[in-house]
Design an enzyme around this catalytic site. Sequence first.
Site, PDB file in Angstrom:
ATOM      1  N   TRP A 188      -2.824   6.545   9.803  1.00  0.00           N
ATOM      2  CA  TRP A 188      -2.231   5.652   8.798  1.00  0.00           C
ATOM      3  C   TRP A 188      -0.815   5.259   9.193  1.00  0.00           C
ATOM      4  O   TRP A 188      -0.409   4.110   9.031  1.00  0.00           O
ATOM      5  CB  TRP A 188      -2.290   6.286   7.409  1.00  0.00           C
ATOM      6  CG  TRP A 188      -3.695   6.542   6.980  1.00  0.00           C
ATOM      7  CD1 TRP A 188      -4.257   7.763   6.704  1.00  0.00           C
ATOM      8  CD2 TRP A 188      -4.754   5.579   6.833  1.00  0.00           C
ATOM      9  NE1 TRP A 188      -5.587   7.607   6.386  1.00  0.00           N
ATOM     10  CE2 TRP A 188      -5.920   6.284   6.455  1.00  0.00           C
ATOM     11  CE3 TRP A 188      -4.839   4.195   6.986  1.00  0.00           C
ATOM     12  CZ2 TRP A 188      -7.142   5.651   6.224  1.00  0.00           C
ATOM     13  CZ3 TRP A 188      -6.057   3.554   6.753  1.00  0.00           C
ATOM     14  CH2 TRP A 188      -7.183   4.286   6.377  1.00  0.00           C
ATOM     15  N   ASP A 196       4.484   6.804   2.334  1.00  0.00           N
ATOM     16  CA  ASP A 196       3.074   6.617   1.976  1.00  0.00           C
ATOM     17  C   ASP A 196       2.568   7.956   1.453  1.00  0.00           C
ATOM     18  O   ASP A 196       2.382   8.893   2.223  1.00  0.00           O
ATOM     19  CB  ASP A 196       2.293   6.172   3.222  1.00  0.00           C
ATOM     20  CG  ASP A 196       0.785   6.089   2.979  1.00  0.00           C
ATOM     21  OD1 ASP A 196       0.338   6.346   1.844  1.00  0.00           O
ATOM     22  OD2 ASP A 196       0.054   5.756   3.932  1.00  0.00           O
ATOM     23  N   LYS A 211      -7.369   8.483  -3.813  1.00  0.00           N
ATOM     24  CA  LYS A 211      -7.348   9.831  -3.264  1.00  0.00           C
ATOM     25  C   LYS A 211      -7.051  10.881  -4.343  1.00  0.00           C
ATOM     26  O   LYS A 211      -7.541  11.974  -4.277  1.00  0.00           O
ATOM     27  CB  LYS A 211      -6.324   9.963  -2.139  1.00  0.00           C
ATOM     28  CG  LYS A 211      -6.466   8.912  -1.040  1.00  0.00           C
ATOM     29  CD  LYS A 211      -7.510   9.246  -0.011  1.00  0.00           C
ATOM     30  CE  LYS A 211      -7.881   8.099   0.914  1.00  0.00           C
ATOM     31  NZ  LYS A 211      -6.788   7.404   1.569  1.00  0.00           N
TER      32      LYS A 211
HETATM   33  C1  PLP Z   1      -6.551   6.325   2.640  1.00  0.00           C
HETATM   34  C2  PLP Z   1      -5.175   6.191   3.099  1.00  0.00           C
HETATM   35  C3  PLP Z   1      -4.621   4.922   3.400  1.00  0.00           C
HETATM   36  C4  PLP Z   1      -5.410   3.638   3.319  1.00  0.00           C
HETATM   37  O1  PLP Z   1      -5.573   3.295   2.009  1.00  0.00           O
HETATM   38  P1  PLP Z   1      -6.300   1.924   1.571  1.00  0.00           P
HETATM   39  O2  PLP Z   1      -6.113   1.973   0.099  1.00  0.00           O
HETATM   40  O3  PLP Z   1      -7.713   2.036   2.012  1.00  0.00           O
HETATM   41  O4  PLP Z   1      -5.587   0.801   2.219  1.00  0.00           O
HETATM   42  C5  PLP Z   1      -3.306   4.883   3.801  1.00  0.00           C
HETATM   43  N1  PLP Z   1      -2.573   5.985   3.906  1.00  0.00           N
HETATM   44  C6  PLP Z   1      -3.057   7.223   3.632  1.00  0.00           C
HETATM   45  C7  PLP Z   1      -2.187   8.424   3.770  1.00  0.00           C
HETATM   46  C8  PLP Z   1      -4.379   7.353   3.225  1.00  0.00           C
HETATM   47  O5  PLP Z   1      -4.881   8.566   2.944  1.00  0.00           O
END
Ligand code: PLP
Length: 356
Positions: free
Chosen positions: A102, A169, A193
């Site tokens: 990511w 993030d 998540k």
């Molecule tokens: C799943 C995830 C993403 C991607 O998320 P989307 O909503 O599918 O764009 C980005 N960063 C982390 C840490 C993730 O776990």
Amino acid sequence: MKKHNFSAGPCILPPSVLQQASQALLNFDDLNLSLIEISHRSKNFVAVMDEAQNLAKELLNIPAGYSVLFLQGGASLQFVMAPFNLMKQEGGKAAYLNTGTWSTKAIKEAKRLGEVVEVASSKDRNFSYIPKGYSIPSDADFFHYTSNNTIFGTSVKATPQTNTLLVCDMSSDIFSREINVADFDLIYAGAQKNMGPAGATMVIVKDEILGKSGRDIPAYLDYQIHIDKDSMFNTPPVFSVYVSMLTLRWLKEKGGVAAIAKENEAKADLLYQEIDRNPLFEGTAAVEDRSFMNACFLPKEGANTDLFDEMWKAAGINGLNGHRSVGGYRASMYNALPIESVQVLVDVMQEFEERS
Ligand SMILES: *Cc1c(COP(=O)(O)O)cnc(C)c1O
């Protein structure tokens, strides 16, 4: 019986939340209408959006001067939005810590807009650890990192110290542990998540950092526009926001983030102890950087994985296969996963050892 759901994302949600969400799909607020067939500007839905934002503020102790937004496009759109809003048009420069898939994607997007300094990377050992002791250029417009690496099962335990803006993030560990929001300037997280269904992305942004990039920002990508319109610039993902709101209510009833953090630690301890004890498995992440949300482990050479796969499936476990870039197994233990499910997995691992 409901499966023990270790899926990495979209992932487990509390059963009571799914129950209420199903009800709202049929008849929301006794309107004799579904939640997803009313106007997002109706007072009933505006109340949902307000409550979702207020619960986020309360649960994370968000100080004054920050806005909470529910947007679309996932964390992936935030990879673009963050630099669009914060990286200067003239001589823009951003610093990134690369700790996995990511982060790598976030870096790729930022590079479209200016200079990116990768301060450190753990790619040399397949992202199995968190680099430390790096330095962040003080003339960078911001520093970005991923707090929990969902795919590689590592997490950054100490908030990085920097005199630049700090962007994080937190897609896979938001609301799982206590954070000091005041340490950050921008936090974003896809809902799917730990918060709700896919479709909504929560953004927490410090108001005073906006409007300084000198860029002509496309409307949807401009945080300020979403703040001014209270996350209603365009049609918000109503179902995802509603279910996120229900999940945050559930979290509050459970005692909030401090209480869930204790449970998450207990769940992770239980599983990592077994991974370390069991001669048929080994953890992939550096011990001090292990994620409490996603535990990655490999079978040792010679382990009969066909038998293990058969056994965990028979025990009602779902979603244990590792991501293709690590292989083996990954157990995701988000907030809604009860410790009983972790115990079922540990029991299966022990029984597997006995039968091998
Ligand atoms: C799943 C995830 C993403 C991607 O998320 P989307 O909503 O599918 O764009 C980005 N960063 C982390 C840490 C993730 O776990």
